[in-house]
Design a protein around this motif. Structure first.
Motif, PDB file in Angstrom:
ATOM      1  N   GLY A   6      33.976  42.526  44.264  1.00  0.00           N
ATOM      2  CA  GLY A   6      32.963  42.603  43.216  1.00  0.00           C
ATOM      3  C   GLY A   6      32.432  41.249  42.794  1.00  0.00           C
ATOM      4  O   GLY A   6      31.230  41.098  42.517  1.00  0.00           O
ATOM      5  N   ASP A   7      33.289  40.234  42.753  1.00  0.00           N
ATOM      6  CA  ASP A   7      32.829  38.900  42.360  1.00  0.00           C
ATOM      7  C   ASP A   7      31.791  38.365  43.339  1.00  0.00           C
ATOM      8  O   ASP A   7      30.800  37.732  42.933  1.00  0.00           O
ATOM      9  CB  ASP A   7      34.008  37.930  42.297  1.00  0.00           C
ATOM     10  CG  ASP A   7      34.926  38.194  41.119  1.00  0.00           C
ATOM     11  OD1 ASP A   7      34.569  39.014  40.258  1.00  0.00           O
ATOM     12  OD2 ASP A   7      36.016  37.586  41.081  1.00  0.00           O
ATOM     13  N   GLN A   8      32.016  38.624  44.617  1.00  0.00           N
ATOM     14  CA  GLN A   8      31.090  38.108  45.630  1.00  0.00           C
ATOM     15  C   GLN A   8      29.763  38.866  45.587  1.00  0.00           C
ATOM     16  O   GLN A   8      28.703  38.269  45.811  1.00  0.00           O
ATOM     17  CB  GLN A   8      31.726  38.204  47.023  1.00  0.00           C
ATOM     18  CG  GLN A   8      32.804  37.165  47.289  1.00  0.00           C
ATOM     19  CD  GLN A   8      34.040  37.341  46.418  1.00  0.00           C
ATOM     20  OE1 GLN A   8      34.509  38.477  46.214  1.00  0.00           O
ATOM     21  NE2 GLN A   8      34.575  36.240  45.902  1.00  0.00           N
ATOM     22  N   VAL A   9      29.801  40.164  45.299  1.00  0.00           N
ATOM     23  CA  VAL A   9      28.552  40.913  45.123  1.00  0.00           C
ATOM     24  C   VAL A   9      27.753  40.316  43.972  1.00  0.00           C
ATOM     25  O   VAL A   9      26.538  40.080  44.083  1.00  0.00           O
ATOM     26  CB  VAL A   9      28.836  42.408  44.874  1.00  0.00           C
ATOM     27  CG1 VAL A   9      27.547  43.147  44.511  1.00  0.00           C
ATOM     28  CG2 VAL A   9      29.472  43.050  46.104  1.00  0.00           C
ATOM     29  N   GLU A  10      28.420  40.056  42.854  1.00  0.00           N
ATOM     30  CA  GLU A  10      27.730  39.484  41.697  1.00  0.00           C
ATOM     31  C   GLU A  10      27.174  38.094  42.005  1.00  0.00           C
ATOM     32  O   GLU A  10      26.066  37.752  41.568  1.00  0.00           O
ATOM     33  CB  GLU A  10      28.684  39.422  40.510  1.00  0.00           C
ATOM     34  CG  GLU A  10      29.016  40.796  39.933  1.00  0.00           C
ATOM     35  CD  GLU A  10      29.890  40.709  38.701  1.00  0.00           C
ATOM     36  OE1 GLU A  10      30.385  39.593  38.399  1.00  0.00           O
ATOM     37  OE2 GLU A  10      30.083  41.750  38.049  1.00  0.00           O
ATOM     38  N   GLU A  11      27.930  37.299  42.748  1.00  0.00           N
ATOM     39  CA  GLU A  11      27.457  35.958  43.104  1.00  0.00           C
ATOM     40  C   GLU A  11      26.216  36.037  43.984  1.00  0.00           C
ATOM     41  O   GLU A  11      25.253  35.271  43.806  1.00  0.00           O
ATOM     42  CB  GLU A  11      28.562  35.187  43.820  1.00  0.00           C
ATOM     43  CG  GLU A  11      28.205  33.737  44.122  1.00  0.00           C
ATOM     44  CD  GLU A  11      29.313  32.977  44.819  1.00  0.00           C
ATOM     45  OE1 GLU A  11      29.128  31.772  45.076  1.00  0.00           O
ATOM     46  OE2 GLU A  11      30.364  33.581  45.120  1.00  0.00           O
ATOM     47  N   ALA A  12      26.210  36.966  44.936  1.00  0.00           N
ATOM     48  CA  ALA A  12      25.050  37.118  45.814  1.00  0.00           C
ATOM     49  C   ALA A  12      23.825  37.580  45.033  1.00  0.00           C
ATOM     50  O   ALA A  12      22.709  37.094  45.251  1.00  0.00           O
ATOM     51  CB  ALA A  12      25.369  38.117  46.928  1.00  0.00           C
ATOM     52  N   SER A  87      20.633  45.267  38.331  1.00  0.00           N
ATOM     53  CA  SER A  87      21.297  46.474  37.830  1.00  0.00           C
ATOM     54  C   SER A  87      22.097  47.166  38.923  1.00  0.00           C
ATOM     55  O   SER A  87      23.265  47.552  38.720  1.00  0.00           O
ATOM     56  CB  SER A  87      20.254  47.449  37.268  1.00  0.00           C
ATOM     57  OG  SER A  87      19.575  46.886  36.166  1.00  0.00           O
ATOM     58  N   THR A  88      21.502  47.332  40.096  1.00  0.00           N
ATOM     59  CA  THR A  88      22.211  48.017  41.178  1.00  0.00           C
ATOM     60  C   THR A  88      23.348  47.162  41.734  1.00  0.00           C
ATOM     61  O   THR A  88      24.375  47.685  42.159  1.00  0.00           O
ATOM     62  CB  THR A  88      21.234  48.394  42.302  1.00  0.00           C
ATOM     63  OG1 THR A  88      20.490  47.236  42.710  1.00  0.00           O
ATOM     64  CG2 THR A  88      20.255  49.462  41.832  1.00  0.00           C
ATOM     65  N   GLY A  89      23.174  45.845  41.697  1.00  0.00           N
ATOM     66  CA  GLY A  89      24.278  44.972  42.087  1.00  0.00           C
ATOM     67  C   GLY A  89      25.463  45.126  41.158  1.00  0.00           C
ATOM     68  O   GLY A  89      26.620  45.122  41.599  1.00  0.00           O
ATOM     69  N   GLY A  90      25.188  45.291  39.851  1.00  0.00           N
ATOM     70  CA  GLY A  90      26.264  45.525  38.895  1.00  0.00           C
ATOM     71  C   GLY A  90      26.992  46.830  39.165  1.00  0.00           C
ATOM     72  O   GLY A  90      28.225  46.913  39.023  1.00  0.00           O
ATOM     73  N   LEU A  91      26.248  47.855  39.589  1.00  0.00           N
ATOM     74  CA  LEU A  91      26.887  49.127  39.925  1.00  0.00           C
ATOM     75  C   LEU A  91      27.831  48.974  41.109  1.00  0.00           C
ATOM     76  O   LEU A  91      28.974  49.439  41.073  1.00  0.00           O
ATOM     77  CB  LEU A  91      25.821  50.181  40.247  1.00  0.00           C
ATOM     78  CG  LEU A  91      24.960  50.683  39.089  1.00  0.00           C
ATOM     79  CD1 LEU A  91      23.859  51.599  39.611  1.00  0.00           C
ATOM     80  CD2 LEU A  91      25.825  51.424  38.069  1.00  0.00           C
ATOM     81  N   LEU A  92      27.362  48.313  42.178  1.00  0.00           N
ATOM     82  CA  LEU A  92      28.223  48.166  43.346  1.00  0.00           C
ATOM     83  C   LEU A  92      29.449  47.316  43.036  1.00  0.00           C
ATOM     84  O   LEU A  92      30.564  47.656  43.444  1.00  0.00           O
ATOM     85  CB  LEU A  92      27.441  47.549  44.510  1.00  0.00           C
ATOM     86  CG  LEU A  92      28.264  47.322  45.791  1.00  0.00           C
ATOM     87  CD1 LEU A  92      28.873  48.615  46.289  1.00  0.00           C
ATOM     88  CD2 LEU A  92      27.409  46.672  46.874  1.00  0.00           C
ATOM     89  N   SER A  93      29.275  46.229  42.309  1.00  0.00           N
ATOM     90  CA  SER A  93      30.430  45.377  42.011  1.00  0.00           C
ATOM     91  C   SER A  93      31.470  46.135  41.192  1.00  0.00           C
ATOM     92  O   SER A  93      32.675  46.008  41.437  1.00  0.00           O
ATOM     93  CB  SER A  93      29.982  44.109  41.268  1.00  0.00           C
ATOM     94  OG  SER A  93      29.450  44.417  39.995  1.00  0.00           O
TER      95      SER A  93
END
Length: 357
Positions: A6-12, A87-93
């Motif tokens: 999740g951290d890497q998704v948020e960073e991207a 928003s969708t990145g927050g969902l995946l993370s």
């Protein structure tokens, strides 16, 4: 370890938002990079991938994509698109962080499923690469953090020789996805990423160990796994070191490396098993295995070896599997015999066991 989650998704996503906001005032109707979509349509695709991956995991999809998609509201502009990506990145993370170990969901490449780490890595790759496609069309810089690129390569592209220097990870990722060139390597017009394989074996699941996880195991870490007391055993760490060296040398072949033996009932790793490399010119591959002391005597190794061998021998490039065992190691010899291996001529000081297709 080269972490992925999740951290890497948020960073991207934070990287993408910064890059794209620098181009909000430009014309997003132009075609993005080498794609057939406009920049705005490409941003919609990024958001669609992020929420789709979250949906696959939460829906526990097994045979196909969950049948839904998202679309921007009519009249949505660049800033709206960026907000949807955030928003969708927050969902995946969030989904990646809360998905239990062992849960896999449908994705076609290459074996029909991926775990939460796989979906996180694919999400990061989609964000980085399609942000680049948009930025290329709009004339803004899109180079992401080197560590993110290195992690994506180690988790999704184990067949790609890694970069030698941190500043080259991005160029390697662009090459691996058909977007760039590298000295001494032909440009790719077709490419696929690789999600780690999982093979069911009764009470055990064989989980392919990625180069990123292998490096952590070789260095004394858990490799992202929860281990039984006393594990991993020395042989497992040595096997992980072999994978790490093969990857660094550019000769690692996905599926022909190491697998962790994980108990299906509680997701506890009890040992390691795998190949010393891909089949040789005669179609023979050598197999090895070990268990933590606390997991021995329960039949785990025999079940896992039988399933791994059946999977491997269904591959057209393989004609036989070879196990070389020290004469004093009678338990390992019994494992091989229970998994349908037969005694062959000794190889030096080692006893040989073969299983043919």
């Amino acid at each position: 370890m080269l972490s992925m989650g999740g951290d890497q998704v948020e960073e991207a996503v934070a990287h993408a938002a910064k890059v794209l906001r620098a181009a909000v005032g430009l014309d997003w109707s132009v075609r993005a990079g080498g794609l057939d979509w406009s920049c705005l349509e490409t941003a919609e695709h990024i958001a669609g991938d992020l929420v789709a991956y979250a949906g696959q995991l939460t829906g526990r999809a097994q045979d196909a994509y969950v049948p839904f998609e998202i679309a921007f509201d009519e009249g949505a502009g660049p800033e709206d698109a960026i907000r949807v990506i955030e928003s969708t990145g927050g969902l995946l993370s969030a989904v990646v962080r809360t998905t239990p170990p062992g849960v896999r969901a449908y994705h076609p490449y290459p074996h029909g499923s991926a775990d939460a780490v796989g979906f996180a890595a694919m999400g990061v790759a989609e964000v980085l690469l399609h942000t680049y496609d948009i930025a290329q069309a709009l004339g803004v810089d899109a180079k992401p953090p080197a560590a993110l690129c290195e992690a994506v390569l180690a988790w999704l592209f184990p067949q790609v020789p890694p970069a030698r220097a941190p500043e080259d990870h991005w160029a390697t990722l662009l090459w691996a996805t058909g977007r760039g060139t590298l000295p001494g390597r032909p440009r790719l017009d077709k490419w696929r990423w690789h999600n780690a394989l999982s093979i069911p074996a009764g009470r055990i699941a064989l989980r392919e160990v990625s180069p990123a996880a292998a490096a952590d195991l070789a260095a004394g870490g858990p490799g992202g796994l929860t281990w039984i007391e006393g594990g991993p055993f020395d042989g497992t760490r040595r096997a992980a070191e072999m994978v790490t060296k093969a990857y660094a040398s550019g000769v690692h072949r996905p599926e022909w490396g190491m697998f962790a033996l994980v108990r299906a009932e509680d997701e506890v790793a009890v040992g390691g098993m795998g190949f010393h490399g891909p089949p040789d010119e005669e179609g023979i591959a050598e197999v090895g295995y070990d268990l933590a002391v606390g997991a021995r005597g329960r039949g785990y190794a025999s079940e896992a070896l039988d399933s791994l061998s059946a999977w491997a021998l269904a591959r057209p490039e393989l004609s036989a599997l070879l196990a070389l065992i020290e004469p004093a190691n009678e338990p390992s010899q019994r494992v091989a015999l229970r998994a349908s291996y037969v005694r062959a001529s000794d190889r030096g000081d080692l006893r040989a066991y073969l299983r043919r297709g």
